[in-house]
Write a protein that holds these residues in place. Structure first.
Motif, PDB file in Angstrom:
ATOM      1  N   SER A  40      17.070   9.042  16.891  1.00  0.00           N
ATOM      2  CA  SER A  40      16.956   8.797  18.322  1.00  0.00           C
ATOM      3  C   SER A  40      16.416  10.012  19.074  1.00  0.00           C
ATOM      4  O   SER A  40      15.771   9.872  20.102  1.00  0.00           O
ATOM      5  CB  SER A  40      18.305   8.389  18.905  1.00  0.00           C
ATOM      6  OG  SER A  40      18.701   7.167  18.331  1.00  0.00           O
ATOM      7  N   HIS A  67      11.906   6.446  27.334  1.00  0.00           N
ATOM      8  CA  HIS A  67      11.500   5.083  27.682  1.00  0.00           C
ATOM      9  C   HIS A  67      12.099   4.014  26.777  1.00  0.00           C
ATOM     10  O   HIS A  67      11.839   2.832  26.954  1.00  0.00           O
ATOM     11  CB  HIS A  67       9.973   4.975  27.667  1.00  0.00           C
ATOM     12  CG  HIS A  67       9.302   5.984  28.543  1.00  0.00           C
ATOM     13  ND1 HIS A  67       9.339   5.916  29.922  1.00  0.00           N
ATOM     14  CD2 HIS A  67       8.625   7.114  28.244  1.00  0.00           C
ATOM     15  CE1 HIS A  67       8.682   6.945  30.423  1.00  0.00           C
ATOM     16  NE2 HIS A  67       8.243   7.694  29.428  1.00  0.00           N
ATOM     17  N   TRP A  68      12.862   4.422  25.797  1.00  0.00           N
ATOM     18  CA  TRP A  68      13.525   3.437  24.928  1.00  0.00           C
ATOM     19  C   TRP A  68      14.842   3.046  25.593  1.00  0.00           C
ATOM     20  O   TRP A  68      15.705   3.902  25.799  1.00  0.00           O
ATOM     21  CB  TRP A  68      13.865   4.028  23.558  1.00  0.00           C
ATOM     22  CG  TRP A  68      12.731   4.331  22.634  1.00  0.00           C
ATOM     23  CD1 TRP A  68      11.726   5.229  22.835  1.00  0.00           C
ATOM     24  CD2 TRP A  68      12.512   3.775  21.330  1.00  0.00           C
ATOM     25  NE1 TRP A  68      10.893   5.261  21.731  1.00  0.00           N
ATOM     26  CE2 TRP A  68      11.350   4.394  20.799  1.00  0.00           C
ATOM     27  CE3 TRP A  68      13.188   2.821  20.552  1.00  0.00           C
ATOM     28  CZ2 TRP A  68      10.848   4.080  19.525  1.00  0.00           C
ATOM     29  CZ3 TRP A  68      12.688   2.520  19.288  1.00  0.00           C
ATOM     30  CH2 TRP A  68      11.519   3.133  18.790  1.00  0.00           C
ATOM     31  N   ASP A  69      15.036   1.756  25.880  1.00  0.00           N
ATOM     32  CA  ASP A  69      16.344   1.329  26.396  1.00  0.00           C
ATOM     33  C   ASP A  69      17.409   1.581  25.336  1.00  0.00           C
ATOM     34  O   ASP A  69      18.512   2.012  25.642  1.00  0.00           O
ATOM     35  CB  ASP A  69      16.326  -0.159  26.743  1.00  0.00           C
ATOM     36  CG  ASP A  69      15.450  -0.431  27.956  1.00  0.00           C
ATOM     37  OD1 ASP A  69      15.242   0.528  28.739  1.00  0.00           O
ATOM     38  OD2 ASP A  69      14.962  -1.560  28.106  1.00  0.00           O
ATOM     39  N   HIS A  70      17.062   1.264  24.106  1.00  0.00           N
ATOM     40  CA  HIS A  70      17.982   1.498  22.991  1.00  0.00           C
ATOM     41  C   HIS A  70      17.222   2.199  21.874  1.00  0.00           C
ATOM     42  O   HIS A  70      16.405   1.566  21.202  1.00  0.00           O
ATOM     43  CB  HIS A  70      18.529   0.177  22.446  1.00  0.00           C
ATOM     44  CG  HIS A  70      19.067  -0.725  23.506  1.00  0.00           C
ATOM     45  ND1 HIS A  70      20.216  -0.449  24.212  1.00  0.00           N
ATOM     46  CD2 HIS A  70      18.588  -1.896  23.993  1.00  0.00           C
ATOM     47  CE1 HIS A  70      20.431  -1.416  25.082  1.00  0.00           C
ATOM     48  NE2 HIS A  70      19.457  -2.305  24.971  1.00  0.00           N
ATOM     49  N   PRO A  71      17.472   3.475  21.671  1.00  0.00           N
ATOM     50  CA  PRO A  71      16.789   4.186  20.582  1.00  0.00           C
ATOM     51  C   PRO A  71      17.204   3.630  19.220  1.00  0.00           C
ATOM     52  O   PRO A  71      18.180   2.884  19.122  1.00  0.00           O
ATOM     53  CB  PRO A  71      17.227   5.633  20.766  1.00  0.00           C
ATOM     54  CG  PRO A  71      18.431   5.604  21.644  1.00  0.00           C
ATOM     55  CD  PRO A  71      18.349   4.357  22.445  1.00  0.00           C
ATOM     56  N   CYS A 126      11.918  10.310  18.833  1.00  0.00           N
ATOM     57  CA  CYS A 126      10.845   9.460  19.344  1.00  0.00           C
ATOM     58  C   CYS A 126      10.090  10.121  20.493  1.00  0.00           C
ATOM     59  O   CYS A 126      10.703  10.523  21.471  1.00  0.00           O
ATOM     60  CB  CYS A 126      11.403   8.125  19.820  1.00  0.00           C
ATOM     61  SG  CYS A 126      12.254   7.230  18.534  1.00  0.00           S
ATOM     62  N   SER A 155      14.534  -6.917  23.482  1.00  0.00           N
ATOM     63  CA  SER A 155      14.369  -5.561  24.003  1.00  0.00           C
ATOM     64  C   SER A 155      12.914  -5.094  23.898  1.00  0.00           C
ATOM     65  O   SER A 155      12.170  -5.501  23.008  1.00  0.00           O
ATOM     66  CB  SER A 155      15.256  -4.617  23.190  1.00  0.00           C
ATOM     67  OG  SER A 155      14.944  -3.282  23.484  1.00  0.00           O
ATOM     68  N   SER A 156      12.516  -4.216  24.798  1.00  0.00           N
ATOM     69  CA  SER A 156      11.177  -3.632  24.709  1.00  0.00           C
ATOM     70  C   SER A 156      11.201  -2.382  23.832  1.00  0.00           C
ATOM     71  O   SER A 156      10.172  -1.781  23.556  1.00  0.00           O
ATOM     72  CB  SER A 156      10.649  -3.280  26.097  1.00  0.00           C
ATOM     73  OG  SER A 156      11.394  -2.198  26.625  1.00  0.00           O
ATOM     74  N   SER A 157      12.420  -2.000  23.390  1.00  0.00           N
ATOM     75  CA  SER A 157      12.573  -0.703  22.721  1.00  0.00           C
ATOM     76  C   SER A 157      11.652  -0.502  21.526  1.00  0.00           C
ATOM     77  O   SER A 157      10.877   0.456  21.481  1.00  0.00           O
ATOM     78  CB  SER A 157      14.021  -0.514  22.281  1.00  0.00           C
ATOM     79  OG  SER A 157      14.848  -0.444  23.411  1.00  0.00           O
ATOM     80  N   LEU A 199      19.889   0.616  18.160  1.00  0.00           N
ATOM     81  CA  LEU A 199      19.475  -0.714  17.701  1.00  0.00           C
ATOM     82  C   LEU A 199      20.205  -1.076  16.405  1.00  0.00           C
ATOM     83  O   LEU A 199      20.664  -2.203  16.236  1.00  0.00           O
ATOM     84  CB  LEU A 199      17.957  -0.764  17.473  1.00  0.00           C
ATOM     85  CG  LEU A 199      17.062  -0.763  18.718  1.00  0.00           C
ATOM     86  CD1 LEU A 199      15.596  -0.640  18.305  1.00  0.00           C
ATOM     87  CD2 LEU A 199      17.271  -2.023  19.559  1.00  0.00           C
TER      88      LEU A 199
END
Ligand code: SF4
Ligand code: SF4
Lengths: 299, 205
Positions: free
Chosen positions: B39, B47-51, B42, B70-72, B55
């Motif tokens: 995590s 910008h990751w909601d959930h690294p 990256c 998710s967009s992650s 996830l």
């Protein structure tokens, strides 16, 4: 020196009038001097890069690289496959390793290839051009051909991601690989010490889909090169080259910076040092001209 | 019944099992020891909601909807930092690609996710002729978000295009033909067969 031969996978960006065409020009010039013969894989196809996954999925994506390997085995048996693009190299090498790792993938891939009458063994080595230079040619031999040392030029060696991870060049660390710096030195130029964005990401293919986020990364890469006193940046990757070169105006507009730093390939440096002219070195293909190299090439 | 509803029915009890069966390299997820190293790796981190680590935890906790919509994973730049560092040697990059692809196939990935659209265009572009046509890719890219914003992006990118054109690195003729493999029918046959095998595998589970 005996001529060295390889099965060559050029990749999409190297095609005539495509974004990395000047890379190909310089590679050809460099290979000419080093007596390297590149036998292009006949009718090669795109590797799907690292963005084909969303629509392509696993097997269709692997099948693309497997087709290239199969064609290589047919046309250039026994020869190592060599790629100049980091993404091409990675996709092809990954495919080779995945096929050997899983019997079922190997079987399914060959089932798919059979639809076009092809068959893959994937037992050849898959290498990046830089590996050929470092391992098969060696710094000493590369240095012997220098006719015009690139004196007085300071260069930041930007290795980037995919030439470096997950495979990398043997004997080098992931965090601080030294081969580009050594190459710069071998050509008579001065590498930037401790370039701290050396292995940072430029956004890769996401420079297209997420321009703002990527340009923030690119800004740091360029800034660190300037901080190290660099006159130019050198890279082994066509994606890195394009991303770091062509967005400098956009970054300047957004961040009030004054970036105007040339971004060249290792093969550009080598071609110039080996006495090739600007055109043969692909210097005319740079959007931001490398004046110091042009001057040396014209001498 | 949509592919998504069917998958929900089939794996009612375990999202982890669903991921293991259907996501590229998904059988690695259970090996994660939640150290968090990935995590922090990256490039688009904030910008990751959930690294990635999160996830993996959510997959085990059965948070199917939250993970797949998710967009992650679409934030993954394929930098391979995580793979080089993970103490458990998880192929994290591929799992991110696999999750994105699975959500896309089920039709529940975020609709206007720009990388999702770009990835689809890229594949369509390359699978047609076997090689990427950079100009066509560029043109569809500008119009990705609709006509008006397409014009705006095209104008903003104009100096780039002209710079590339002047240096012979962008070929306008490509738009009308250009790069491709000779054996397109063979290539299409391979891709079709590969797709069939992959789809059949998904049905089997
Ligand atoms: S680095 Fe590896 S073990 Fe650590 S959280 Fe990430 S995936 Fe899990
Ligand atoms: S490859 Fe993807 S998941 Fe791994 S560190 Fe890079 S962006 Fe993060």
């Amino acid at each position: 020196m005996a001529k060295k031969e390889y099965s060559f996978y050029p990749g999409c960006s190297s095609q005539k009038l495509a974004s990395g065409s000047n890379y190909q020009t310089a590679v050809d010039s460099m290979c000419d001097v080093l007596d390297i013969k590149l036998n292009t894989i006949p009718d090669w196809n795109c590797c799907a890069a690292s963005i084909g996954y969303a629509e392509g999925g696993e097997l269709p994506r692997l099948a693309l690289s497997a087709r290239n390997l199969a064609l290589s085995e047919q046309a250039n048996p026994g020869q190592d496959v060599v790629a100049t693009c980091a993404a091409c190299w990675l996709a092809t090498r990954e495919t080779k390793e995945r096929l050997h790792h899983s019997d079922s993938l190997m079987k399914e891939t060959n089932e798919a290839l059979a639809a076009a009458g092809l068959k893959v063994k994937a037992d050849q080595n898959v290498r990046h051009m830089v590996e050929v230079l470092v391992e098969d040619i060696g710094y000493e031999e590369m240095g012997k051909h220098v006719k015009k040392p690139l004196e007085g030029i300071k260069i930041a060696g930007y290795v980037g991601c995919q030439t470096n991870r997950p495979f990398g060049i043997s004997g080098e660390s992931f965090e601080n690989p030294k081969y580009l710096d050594k190459l710069v030195e071998t050509m008579g130029a001065q590498p930037v010490d401790n370039y701290d964005k050396k292995v940072s990401c430029c956004g890769g293919a996401l420079a297209f889909s997420e321009p703002e986020k990527s340009q923030a990364l690119i800004k740091d890469i360029i800034e660190a090169a300037y901080d190290g006193g660099a006159d130019m940046i050198v890279t082994p990757c066509p994606v890195c080259q394009m991303n770091v070169e062509i967005y400098q105006n956009d970054i300047n507009a957004k961040y009030k910076t004054k970036f105007k730093i040339p971004v060249v390939y290792y093969s550009t440096l080598m071609s110039v040092a080996y006495g090739k002219n600007a055109k043969q070195a692909g210097l005319d293909g740079l959007v931001i001209q490398a004046k110091q190299l042009n001057d040396i090439a014209a001498k | 019944m949509s592919a998504n509803t069917a998958a929900v029915e089939r794996y009612r009890n375990s999202f982890l099992k669903e991921v293991e069966a259907n996501v590229e390299e998904g059988n690695w997820v259970k090996m994660c020891m939640q150290c968090g190293v990935c995590s922090g790796s990256c490039p688009f981190g904030p910008h990751w909601d959930h690294p990635p680590q999160e996830l993996f935890m959510m997959i085990r906790a059965g948070k199917r909807e939250e993970v797949l919509t998710s967009s992650s994973m679409w934030m993954c730049t394929s930098c391979y930092n995580c793979i080089a560092r993970c103490p458990r040697e998880l192929p994290i990059t591929h799992i991110m690609h696999g999750l994105a692809n699975y959500a896309h196939r089920l039709g529940i990935a975020p609709k206007n996710q720009p990388t999702r659209k770009f990835a689809k265009m890229f594949w369509d572009n390359l699978s047609k002729k076997g090689r990427v046509n950079e100009l066509k890719l560029g043109v569809s890219l500008y119009f990705m978000n609709g006509f008006v914003s397409g014009i705006k992006t095209a104008i903003a990118a104009l100096p780039i295009g002209i710079g590339m054109y002047k240096t012979k690195r962008l070929n306008p003729m490509e738009y009308f033909g250009g790069h491709g493999v000779k054996d397109t029918s063979g290539l299409h046959a391979i891709l079709k067969k590969a797709r069939e095998i992959e789809d059949a595998k998904m049905k089997k589970f």
